[in-house]
Motif scaffolding. Structure first.
Motif, mmCIF file in Angstrom:
data_model
loop_
_atom_site.group_PDB
_atom_site.id
_atom_site.type_symbol
_atom_site.label_atom_id
_atom_site.label_comp_id
_atom_site.label_asym_id
_atom_site.label_seq_id
_atom_site.Cartn_x
_atom_site.Cartn_y
_atom_site.Cartn_z
ATOM 1 N N ILE A 477 15.616 45.717 19.322
ATOM 2 C CA ILE A 477 14.512 46.471 18.711
ATOM 3 C C ILE A 477 14.755 46.626 17.209
ATOM 4 N N PHE A 478 16.004 46.978 16.845
ATOM 5 C CA PHE A 478 16.321 47.165 15.424
ATOM 6 C C PHE A 478 16.043 45.891 14.627
ATOM 7 N N LEU A 479 16.515 44.756 15.154
ATOM 8 C CA LEU A 479 16.358 43.499 14.412
ATOM 9 C C LEU A 479 14.908 43.043 14.396
ATOM 10 N N SER A 480 14.201 43.338 15.490
ATOM 11 C CA SER A 480 12.782 43.011 15.514
ATOM 12 C C SER A 480 12.035 43.856 14.470
ATOM 13 N N ASN A 484 9.979 42.689 11.224
ATOM 14 C CA ASN A 484 8.642 43.205 10.932
ATOM 15 C C ASN A 484 8.606 44.022 9.640
ATOM 16 N N GLN A 485 9.662 43.931 8.848
ATOM 17 C CA GLN A 485 9.714 44.541 7.508
ATOM 18 C C GLN A 485 9.734 46.075 7.526
ATOM 19 N N VAL A 486 10.400 46.652 8.509
ATOM 20 C CA VAL A 486 10.586 48.101 8.482
ATOM 21 C C VAL A 486 12.022 48.420 8.900
ATOM 22 N N ALA A 527 5.464 50.161 15.455
ATOM 23 C CA ALA A 527 4.679 50.207 16.699
ATOM 24 C C ALA A 527 4.412 48.792 17.213
ATOM 25 N N LYS A 528 4.056 47.914 16.303
ATOM 26 C CA LYS A 528 3.801 46.525 16.697
ATOM 27 C C LYS A 528 5.055 45.898 17.301
ATOM 28 N N CYS A 529 6.178 46.160 16.668
ATOM 29 C CA CYS A 529 7.428 45.595 17.177
ATOM 30 C C CYS A 529 7.771 46.159 18.542
ATOM 31 N N MET B 1 23.754 49.196 19.697
ATOM 32 C CA MET B 1 24.297 48.051 18.951
ATOM 33 C C MET B 1 25.369 48.519 17.985
ATOM 34 N N SER B 2 26.186 47.604 17.567
ATOM 35 C CA SER B 2 27.126 47.927 16.501
ATOM 36 C C SER B 2 26.358 48.042 15.204
ATOM 37 N N PRO B 3 26.819 48.897 14.321
ATOM 38 C CA PRO B 3 26.172 48.923 13.011
ATOM 39 C C PRO B 3 26.362 47.570 12.332
ATOM 40 N N PRO B 4 25.430 47.199 11.462
ATOM 41 C CA PRO B 4 25.592 45.930 10.759
ATOM 42 C C PRO B 4 26.849 45.949 9.916
#
Lengths: 536, 536
Positions: A477-480, A484-486, A527-529, B1-4
């Motif tokens: 989710i974080f990477l998505s 998605n630029q947020v 939300a989109k992500c 997840m691990s922190p970046p």
């Protein structure tokens, strides 16, 4: 010979209160009259000072704090007053010429004056300040010239670890007006910021191998301050009101020294108001209950309170009429949830105060409030470490807070911030209500601080059924979101105990830094992500 | 997840030097041209930066520093980069909206601008500055408005522990111009003053139970920083040139771990120039010899150098023609005794730099220079302690040092200080020659610093024959001086090893703080007290 006995900062300038008949507690309106009666502020270079010079007689009618020697670290117990500072006592002899201390002469400070442009209440916006702001002037010899109680000759030279008397007075009065601690011998000392004060608190209170208590999700840098000192962290379960006192009691009552390989914790680090990262604010009742548990188990409480004055108006939802702002200073002060300091009958609380969220982080000036015993141990540490906060910061803060705004103007500013942050929070919540899929996203409106804590029901993620772990889904989710630029912060980054296995999943969003348009766009992207990730 | 994975500050913005054909070392005159070719200074809020952005290509032709992992403390070894700062890497994505970090918005900093009035070279006196000084302006959005490379929006917000890129650039260039370390991967980081840097050095380098080496008389606060950490001090014998390398070698060669109950020392704390309290300055040859002993015994050297630029003109005595001041910047730089840093082929020196004696102690800004490995460990400590020096101090220093004076104006200022301190020292020495009884009082003219170290032949005191101890006689003289309205510091206050028995007796006088008239009066009073005490 032995060096002369050092000056006991705590005994310098104690006000003779015997002639003051009725000790009323200090209030913001009573302050100007009160200052007239007070001990004069000491004006010399590196003049010794203490909060005892500035507290009202009402303080001294209360019982003294308990002694906490048994909680001090070996490092703290072995600190002694500076040898060289001890000689300063002779400087009081009128007519003495000192070839003693190596203080540079003010003629070699290449700053003749500093001018700052600041808001004139109630015109607090940058636009109003640009047009109608006041320009405050600090010259090199304003004290000598009778123009001010503070100047560059003092601010640019060495100072006391307590901070300068000028700014310490403001901090002390503010503390009495807002918190009025229920014991007599409380003191303040200025600090080089709260992060530094917390590092010092760990040095004063803990030994390698100790455990400390924290909220189970906490400001990760606070935990990372402890780890290299060999201090481990125990996360206390939390709910929407923060720390759960029963959970804290259970951890302490069932502490198994052998299994843990460590003595029972004796320090609680808590962010009671607008907690980072959860945004939770402990109610007065909750704080009382936590304090009782602390008393029961002899826990020393460090309350880190950068967000105390980011307590906002109640959240009423979209369309509803906004509640009226505080009608006056008294109503504003009464609207604030009581601090641990305000209920600290034992003197077992060290309050970390910060200007970072209400004036500017770059000042690197804060202060602490604790019992005289504790403050003295902090000051002894500062003397051979940070020495004192920047004098340039101190004089700039003094000019703004004391000479220009005074306590009333500062309270006006804090009310201004309250309403501004209310608007920011409301914008974020409205965006969340508008965009986020409530099938999987849940939240509680934060009552204070800068942070919104969004729970995501990760078990509804398609990956969960396919055997993916909570950690893997959080990362996805974080990477998505980044794609998605947020950018949001993952909840797991804030675990007090890095090895703890968490069942829930959270993301932290701040409404402090972006405009409402940007916030709305960011939440729409998130939300989109989420919809993509959860196939909604 | 691990922190970046965190941003590696040390890898950010390394200059691509492949296109620069001939790496000339950086000089003060070559600087403007050099800056044109450099990596652009990063201008964002809390932008990551490192000295690698600002060093000249000549630096990279040298070998790398040795690794000193084996000298790091457990605390230093266990420090990791901040979890939250790691997320900042995503901020580089163009178009990303961050709801991640809790940085306050600049609209809530109640300072629209800061103006400072400073000297215009060569008019450095306060009078010249009042009449002809320059007023430097820092606005909130000067970067956005194209007016400056630094502004209040940046300075008043959170910053990196390295200090801001703007002031770090100046410190890095100054270091290369003056010291040009003989290895490639040296770095600077700003500090919240040298006292704080020394406290941090002890945390980075020592464990409880260790011994460190210091001059046998030393800045007592430096020893008092070590004691509460459980670190003991060994005084190395000194002469008129300071630390005696043979004596240091002897202590280390004969170290008896069992008898001492501690491993062999691996840290030397030294004040090589204008030492406090003795005023001694180690010659270049002396420093080379000390460095060789450090290499032989694998000692890490912390050189505390607040007085480096208080190196004065040679003392020629009353009546003689004063030697001409340095004719230009090159001659001035060449007149300075080489630092340990400048001869540090191994990277075993951490240099503590301070603005306290050359700009103003109240700035609470200094910097250190050491190998990349060491600086990174210091920065990791700062991140969860002081964070960074005051941004207000940093922007004020930047405006003066970089934007207004530049390196050439700063060198002019340092030459001005050199001549001013020469006058002060000469006045004190003339007074000593005029008043003090040379039957019992002896001294060497200090070549640098703020201090004059006067030996008193206490064995000629009538009390000595009557069986009084050195300590009793020192106290009698000190108190008699106080009775005669003059304050000096007792030599015994500065013993590195508090239990050491000293055979000689000294008093320390400073010429930094009083006028020549006051100094003459003070020395006359001290002379009278000595004559009384010694029945001369």
């Amino acid at each position: 010979m032995s060096p002369p006995a050092p000056i006991d900062v705590d005994l310098v300038g104690v006000t003779d209160t015997s002639s003051v008949p009725v000790p009323d507690p200090l209030t913001v309106n009573g302050l100007p009259g009160w200052r007239e009666k007070m001990t004069k502020i000491p004006l010399g270079v590196a003049a010794a000072c203490s909060s005892d010079m500035f507290k009202s007689p009402a303080c001294y009618t209360k019982p003294k704090a308990k002694n906490f020697d048994h909680l001090l670290s070996l490092e703290a117990k072995s600190r002694q007053a500076s040898t060289l500072k001890g000689a300063a006592r002779y400087l009081k002899n009128p007519g003495i010429i000192s070839l003693g201390g190596g203080l540079p002469s003010a003629e070699y400070f290449p700053f003749e004056s500093i001018d700052i442009k600041v808001p004139n209440p109630p015109g607090f916006s940058p636009e109003a300040t640009q047009q109608f702001g006041a320009v405050l002037h600090a010259g090199k010899h304003d004290i000598r010239d009778g123009k001010s109680l503070y100047d560059l000759e003092i601010a640019l030279n060495y100072g006391q670890a307590t901070g300068s008397a000028q700014i310490l007075r403001f901090a002390t009065e503010h503390t009495e007006i807002i918190h009025n601690p229920p014991y007599s011998d409380w003191q303040c000392t200025m600090t080089s910021g709260s992060t530094y004060a917390w590092d010092t608190a760990l040095r004063v209170l803990t030994e390698r191998g100790d455990y400390i208590l924290m909220e189970e999700y906490t400001f990760s840098s606070a935990a990372e301050t402890a780890f290299p000192l060999g201090v481990k962290t125990i996360g206390v379960p939390i709910d929407a009101q923060g720390l759960i006192p029963e959970a804290m009691d259970e951890i302490l009552s069932n502490w198994d020294e052998k299994a843990r390989g460590a003595r029972k914790p004796h320090v609680l680090y808590t962010i009671p108001t607008g907690q980072n990262p959860t945004g939770a604010t402990q109610s007065a009742e909750r704080r009382q209950a936590v304090y009782k548990v602390a008393q029961k188990h002899d826990i020393y409480i460090v309350e880190d309170e950068p967000y105390y004055f980011l307590q906002m108006q109640p959240y009423v939802g979209q369309g509803a009429a906004p509640p009226p702002p505080p009608a006056n200073h008294d109503e504003f002060i009464k609207s604030l949830v009581p601090s641990f300091l305000s209920m600290d009958v034992d003197g077992r609380v060290c309050r970390l105060e910060s200007f970072s969220k209400v004036i500017a982080p770059g000042s690197r000036v804060g202060w602490i409030v604790a019992s005289e015993q504790m403050v003295e141990r902090f000051v002894r540490t500062f003397e051979v470490s940070s020495q004192n906060p920047s004098g340039i910061s101190q004089v700039v803060l003094y000019k703004l807070l004391d000479e220009h705004w005074g306590h009333t103007g500062y309270l006006d500013w804090l009310i201004h911030l309250r309403l501004e942050y209310t608007n920011r929070r409301d914008a974020l919540l409205h965006s969340c209500e508008k965009h986020l899929p409530t099938e999987i996203a849940h939240w509680v409106a934060p009552a204070a601080g800068m942070f919104h804590w969004i729970e995501i029901d990760w078990k509804k993620h398609p990956g969960a059924a396919a055997g993916k772990s909570r950690e893997e889904i959080e990362e996805a989710i974080f990477l998505s979101a980044v794609d998605n630029q947020v950018l949001l912060s993952c909840g797991s980054w804030f675990k007090a105990d890095r090895s703890a296995v968490m069942d829930k999943m959270f993301f932290r969003a701040t409404y402090a830094a972006a405009s409402s348009e940007k916030i709305d766009e960011a939440i729409a992207r998130f939300a989109k992500c989420l919809r993509d990730q959860f196939s909604l």
